[in-house]
Write a protein that holds these residues in place. Sequence first.
Motif, mmCIF file in Angstrom:
data_model
loop_
_atom_site.group_PDB
_atom_site.id
_atom_site.type_symbol
_atom_site.label_atom_id
_atom_site.label_comp_id
_atom_site.label_asym_id
_atom_site.label_seq_id
_atom_site.Cartn_x
_atom_site.Cartn_y
_atom_site.Cartn_z
ATOM 1 N N TYR A 64 13.790 -40.157 -6.308
ATOM 2 C CA TYR A 64 13.009 -39.466 -6.624
ATOM 3 C C TYR A 64 11.621 -38.505 -6.143
ATOM 4 O O TYR A 64 12.792 -36.923 -5.804
ATOM 5 C CB TYR A 64 11.615 -40.043 -8.101
ATOM 6 N N PHE A 65 10.562 -38.786 -5.291
ATOM 7 C CA PHE A 65 10.222 -37.551 -4.282
ATOM 8 C C PHE A 65 11.281 -37.278 -3.226
ATOM 9 O O PHE A 65 11.286 -36.300 -2.181
ATOM 10 C CB PHE A 65 9.294 -38.762 -3.334
ATOM 11 N N SER A 66 12.227 -38.100 -2.378
ATOM 12 C CA SER A 66 12.950 -37.519 -1.529
ATOM 13 C C SER A 66 13.916 -36.899 -1.708
ATOM 14 O O SER A 66 13.991 -35.245 -2.013
ATOM 15 C CB SER A 66 14.008 -38.334 -1.059
ATOM 16 N N VAL A 67 14.704 -36.923 -3.438
ATOM 17 C CA VAL A 67 15.882 -34.900 -3.513
ATOM 18 C C VAL A 67 14.998 -34.309 -4.460
ATOM 19 O O VAL A 67 15.474 -33.676 -3.921
ATOM 20 C CB VAL A 67 16.296 -36.371 -5.237
ATOM 21 N N ARG A 68 13.348 -34.720 -4.889
ATOM 22 C CA ARG A 68 12.685 -33.537 -5.195
ATOM 23 C C ARG A 68 12.245 -32.793 -4.412
ATOM 24 O O ARG A 68 11.012 -31.874 -4.605
ATOM 25 C CB ARG A 68 11.907 -33.646 -6.780
ATOM 26 N N LYS A 69 11.766 -32.997 -3.395
ATOM 27 C CA LYS A 69 11.246 -33.182 -2.064
ATOM 28 C C LYS A 69 9.380 -32.834 -2.846
ATOM 29 O O LYS A 69 9.183 -32.030 -2.647
ATOM 30 C CB LYS A 69 11.119 -31.752 -1.746
ATOM 31 N N ARG A 70 9.082 -34.131 -3.384
ATOM 32 C CA ARG A 70 8.195 -33.838 -3.020
ATOM 33 C C ARG A 70 6.904 -35.346 -3.034
ATOM 34 O O ARG A 70 5.410 -35.492 -3.056
ATOM 35 C CB ARG A 70 7.833 -35.296 -4.982
ATOM 36 N N TRP A 71 7.668 -35.596 -1.899
ATOM 37 C CA TRP A 71 6.422 -36.581 -1.209
ATOM 38 C C TRP A 71 4.533 -35.784 -1.088
ATOM 39 O O TRP A 71 4.310 -36.665 -1.343
ATOM 40 C CB TRP A 71 6.832 -37.144 -0.013
ATOM 41 N N LYS A 72 4.460 -34.258 -0.749
ATOM 42 C CA LYS A 72 3.895 -33.493 -0.375
ATOM 43 C C LYS A 72 2.799 -33.554 -1.532
ATOM 44 O O LYS A 72 1.522 -33.690 -1.291
ATOM 45 C CB LYS A 72 4.037 -32.626 0.424
#
Length: 258
Positions: A64-72
């Motif tokens: 999810y974090f990778s696809v939605r670019k939510r890591w930061k």
Amino acid sequence: MTNQLAPSRTSFTQRRPVLSVVIIELLLLFAVFAAGAYATIAQLDYTAPILISFIPIALVCIVYFSVRKRWKAYGFNSLSALSPSYLFYYAPLLLVLIILSLKGFKAVTLTELLFFVFFTVLVGFVEETVYRGMILHILLPKGVAPAVITSSILFSLTHVLNMLSGQDIARTILQLVYALLVGAVLALLMVKTKQILPLILFHTLHNLIQFLGNETTSTIVYNTIVIVILAAACLLLIPGIRNANHRTQEHHVAKRTL
């Protein structure tokens, strides 16, 4: 011809932050309890419920974090961005690890050590991502204080449910306070530094020391000392919460007015 601005899109977590947190917590509890029930029926090892439930959760978070670019957004920032002046605030966590290490360690094989390292990294990643990453982030628009308090209470209650295995009330209360203060300190550090990686590292090392600790040594004295250290750490971190709260509210007001 009319020139109207299109309404800004808001996510479900922004529209319903409290409900979102409730859903996340219930899903986590359901996953752990369902895995626990299966492990009991199948007579698996005591670590099985966490492995069965946390591995899928970790994979879902990573995808999810990778696809939605939510890591930061959830604090997975480069450590190079961490201000050297903030390193002082991590000192109580280091002191906690040192105190717990004084209990000594039991003998384990290399295979057991590698397993416990994997196990504690998994737990540290999932729990920090859920409580200090997602839940804290979702609740921050409500204010820093409510976000810190709520995430800490949910973190402690989740752990106490795992501790209720016939032990006495005094020990349960001690562990409740312990987990609550750990959650509070880590949440305050997350608000102040915006860095979740040091929290995952502490969580991993803390659990690893607990697993490998000498079981013949009484833990009550050590846990009491750690509670005092954590309480002092909260007093050290809380003064900056008003400024953080003010900045957070200004940030979300600015976002709504764009």
